[in-house]
Every structure is written in structure tokens, then in C-alpha cells.
Design an enzyme around this catalytic site. Structure first.
Site, mmCIF file in Angstrom:
data_model
loop_
_atom_site.group_PDB
_atom_site.id
_atom_site.type_symbol
_atom_site.label_atom_id
_atom_site.label_comp_id
_atom_site.label_asym_id
_atom_site.label_seq_id
_atom_site.Cartn_x
_atom_site.Cartn_y
_atom_site.Cartn_z
ATOM 1 N N TRP A 105 -2.335 -5.966 -10.015
ATOM 2 C CA TRP A 105 -0.882 -5.836 -10.177
ATOM 3 C C TRP A 105 -0.199 -7.174 -10.002
ATOM 4 O O TRP A 105 0.772 -7.481 -10.704
ATOM 5 C CB TRP A 105 -0.322 -4.788 -9.217
ATOM 6 N N ASP A 175 6.240 -6.670 -4.246
ATOM 7 C CA ASP A 175 5.941 -5.401 -4.898
ATOM 8 C C ASP A 175 5.333 -4.501 -3.821
ATOM 9 O O ASP A 175 4.208 -4.736 -3.379
ATOM 10 C CB ASP A 175 4.948 -5.644 -6.046
ATOM 11 N N LYS A 199 3.941 6.702 -5.700
ATOM 12 C CA LYS A 199 2.873 6.679 -4.715
ATOM 13 C C LYS A 199 3.364 7.255 -3.382
ATOM 14 O O LYS A 199 2.795 8.211 -2.893
ATOM 15 C CB LYS A 199 2.330 5.263 -4.514
HETATM 16 C C1 LIG Z 1 1.203 1.555 -9.445
HETATM 17 C C2 LIG Z 1 1.587 0.165 -9.214
HETATM 18 C C3 LIG Z 1 2.331 -0.577 -10.142
HETATM 19 C C4 LIG Z 1 2.724 -0.023 -11.486
HETATM 20 O O1 LIG Z 1 3.777 0.844 -11.368
HETATM 21 P P1 LIG Z 1 4.495 1.494 -12.643
HETATM 22 O O2 LIG Z 1 5.594 2.243 -11.971
HETATM 23 O O3 LIG Z 1 3.492 2.349 -13.325
HETATM 24 O O4 LIG Z 1 4.988 0.402 -13.504
HETATM 25 C C5 LIG Z 1 2.695 -1.862 -9.807
HETATM 26 N N1 LIG Z 1 2.341 -2.409 -8.635
HETATM 27 C C6 LIG Z 1 1.622 -1.731 -7.720
HETATM 28 C C7 LIG Z 1 1.249 -2.392 -6.440
HETATM 29 C C8 LIG Z 1 1.220 -0.425 -7.986
HETATM 30 O O5 LIG Z 1 0.506 0.249 -7.078
#
Ligand SMILES: *Cc1c(COP(=O)(O)O)cnc(C)c1O
Length: 364
Positions: A105, A175, A199
Site C-alpha cells: 500500500w 494511511d 477494515k
Molecule cells: C485496504 C487498504 C487500502 C486500500 O483501500 P481502498 O479503500 O480499497 O482504496 C489502502 N491502504 C491500506 C493500508 C489498506 O489496508
């Protein structure tokens, strides 16, 4: 509460939601608060929806102790759109943004930023396939960097930052998609935090952004309207139609976290849940091979392999028969992954621990 058979859900995302939340959503589905409508069917400008919307924002502020000089935004486009919105809003010409690479990511976040401005890699643990979080001393950036970007929890590789770097005047951007609200964090350390909801916060479709107001104000004004944080900050995330139902469910999840005793209590439970699974790995180092180095281990995503691909397949097939869901590892790591987000009950973790112990006894 009616007895339903629920999966032992270890999905990486979208992931388990608290059963209480689902029951409440079901109960309110055709008549929300005496309106004769579901939240999905009402105007986003109505008083009823406005209360739902504002309560969710207030709960984010309360649970994460978000200071007054930060905006709380509900956006769309997932964390993936934030990969672009962050540099669009925070990376001016003449400056460069630093990215700490700790997994897929963060790589994606960097790739997107590269399309939009100057970037550099401030640290990387790609050597050894992202088994660890870099030491603070490995992270190299100048005080003139536009910002430093980190991924607080690496969903795919199963590593997590336990302490965050001090960046001085350089804005720290994180993030937090896969560990937001899973433990207390000092929001003050960050200029901007973003997280897709699916999540730890609720259903897919809403992305939480917590951003310091001066960052919002400094952003360029010639960006497309929807891509400026300013637009959403000014309009309480109601510039256009927000994902009302996702925000409503997120609000229920936030209330659930509050009723559990808040982020500290949930964080304590998350540590216990993860410890249960890591203990099996540590007690059987020849059988369960953890991917992450112990001091970088994630409390949210436990990644491990078995001695052979055949045993891994057997492990996963057997788990499926026992009612476990989502234990397959991501293709870039292989093996197995158990995602232990807030809503995954302790009992599910106990069941997984017992299954792992029993599988080892039968097959070692
Ligand atoms: C799942 C995830 C993403 C992607 O998220 P989307 O909402 O599908 O764009 C980005 N960063 C992390 C750390 C993730 O776990």
C-alpha cells in the site's frame, strides 16, 4: 438476540462488523427512528440524516481525541483516492514528499504521488519482503520536505508501527486504513490521517480523513472541486451526496466502540487477541513461520506460513470446513493471514488458536 450462525470471519477487508451493529441496522432498516424510511431512502439534507452524520463526526472526535484545529471528513474513493488527494493538496511545486515504504500500500501511495510531483523514498524495508518497520534512524528526510508519508499498519505483510517518527515541522501523513481506532493514537503527531472504512470502521464506501485545518487552507485552489479537502471541510462533508448508509453504519460501529469502553479498552483486547495467535506461532517455530519480525508485528493482521505449500492448503481446507473464513494470505506473501480487527470476537480468536494447535498436533 436471535441465534444465527456467524462465520469465524478473519477477512482482511471488507471485514467483520459487530453483530450488535448488524442487528440494530436490521431493526432500523425499514423504519429509522419513526421516519418510515431507511437511512438509505432519506434526503442527505434532512434533519434525520443530518443527526446521523453529525453524530458520527462527533464520535470520531471523541474516540480519537481529535483536537479542535483538525477537520473530520467523510469522503469517497477509498484510501486509494487519498493516494492522489494527499499530493494534490499537500505537495507544492519546488518541494518533495518523502515516502516510507513498508509494503504494497505504501508503494501504491508513492506511485500515485510520483504522477503529481517530486517524491523520494525516505526509508524502505522491501529487502527481505517487508518483514519489518524501519528504525527511526533509518528514515531520512530534510526539514524542507512537503510531508512524510507512512502506512501505520501493513495489511498484506502484517507489520505495524508501534511508535511514530518525530518529524518536527514536516507534516506527518499516515494511511491508517487497517488500524484506525484499534488503539489510542496521538492525533497531534499527524498533519493528516486517512482510512478507508472497510477494515475497522464500517462498510466500504466511506473514507475517513482527519486533517489539520492549516493544511486544508494551504492547498491549491485550482484543483477540481471534489478533490480539494477545502470543499469538504467547508461543507461538513455534505458538498454533494455522501455515502449516507455507510456513514450511518460507521456511526453505529463508533457507538459500539464507545460502549465497549473506547479505544483503550478495544486496544487492550486487540493486544490479547493477537497475543493468543502469536503465542502459537512462537511455541511452534518449526511449524508456523511468522512473516513479520517480532518487534514489527501487527496486532491487526497476523501473517504466517506452514512448512510446505501442501500443508498450507490442508490447513486452509480444514479451516474452511470448520467455519473459518478469510485465512488465505495475500498472493504477494502467500501462506496464511488472520485479520483480527476490532469487531473480530475473542471467541473467534480462541477458536483459531485451538484449530492451529490441533492442526500442528496432527501434522507436525
Ligand atoms: C485496504 C487498504 C487500502 C486500500 O483501500 P481502498 O479503500 O480499497 O482504496 C489502502 N491502504 C491500506 C493500508 C489498506 O489496508
Amino acid at each position: 438476540m436471535s441465534q444465527v450462525k456467524r462465520a469465524l470471519n478473519f477477512n482482511a477487508g471488507p471485514a467483520a462488523l459487530p453483530l450488535e451493529v448488524l442487528h440494530q441496522a436490521r431493526d432500523e432498516l425499514v423504519d429509522f427512528g419513526g421516519t418510515g424510511m431507511s437511512v438509505m431512502e432519506m434526503s442527505h439534507r434532512s434533519k434525520s440524516y443530518e443527526a446521523v452524520h453529525n453524530e458520527a463526526a462527533v464520535l470520531v472526535r471523541e474516540l480519537l481525541a481529535v483536537p479542535e484545529d483538525y477537520d473530520v471528513l467523510f469522503l469517497q474513493g477509498g484510501a486509494s483516492l487519498q493516494f492522489a488527494m494527499v499530493p494534490m493538496n499537500c505537495l507544492p511545486k519546488g518541494k518533495a514528499a518523502g515516502y516510507v515504504l513498508t509494503g504494497s500500500w505504501s508503494e501504491k501511495a508513492l506511485q500515485e504521488a510520483r504522477r503529481l510531483g517530486d517524491t523520494f523514498v525516505a526509508a524502505s524495508t522491501e529487502d527481505g519482503n517487508y518483514r519489518r518497520i524501519p528504525d527511526v534512524g533509518e528514515i531520512v528526510f530534510g526539514q524542507d520536505a512537503a510531508y512524510l508519508h507512512i502506512t501505520s499498519n501493513n495489511t498484506i505483510f502484517g507489520t505495524q508501527w508501534s511508535t511514530f517518527p518525530d518529524t518536527g515541522e514536516v507534516p506527518l501523513v499516515a494511511d491508517m486504513s487497517s488500524d484506525i481506532l484499534s488503539r489510542p493514537v496521538n492525533v497531534r503527531k499527524f498533519a493528516l490521517i486517512y482510512a478507508g472504512a472497510q477494515k475497522n470502521l464500517g462498510p466500504a464506501g466511506v473514507t475517513l480523513v482527519i486533517v489539520r485545518k492549516d493544511i486544508v487552507e494551504r492547498a491549491p485552489r485550482d484543483l477540481p472541486t471534489m478533490l480539494q479537502y477545502r470543499t469538504h471541510a467547508k461543507n461538513n462533508s455534505l458538498y454533494n451526496t455522501p455515502p449516507t448508509f455507510a456513514i450511518y453504519i460507521m456511526g453505529l460501529v463508533l457507538k459500539w466502540v464507545k460502549n465497549q469502553g473506547g479505544v483503550e479498552t478495544v486496544g487492550r483486547r486487540n493486544r490479547e487477541k493477537a497475543a493468543m495467535i502469536y503465542r502459537v506461532i512462537d511455541e511452534n517455530p518449526d511449524f508456523y513461520l511468522g512473516h513479520a519480525e517480532p518487534e514489527s508485528r501487527s496486532l491487526m493482521n497476523v501473517t504466517f506460513r506452514l512448512p510446505t505449500p501442501e500443508l498450507e492448503q490442508k490447513f486452509l481446507d480444514g479451516a474452511k470446513r470448520e467455519g473459518f473464513v478469510g485465512l488465505n494470505g495475500h498472493r504477494s506473501v502467500g501462506g496464511c493471514r488472520a485479520s483480527l480487527y476490532n469487531a473480530v470476537p475473542v471467541e473467534s480468536c480462541r477458536a483459531l488458536r485451538d484449530y492451529m494447535v490441533e492442526f500442528r498436533r496432527k501434522h507436525a
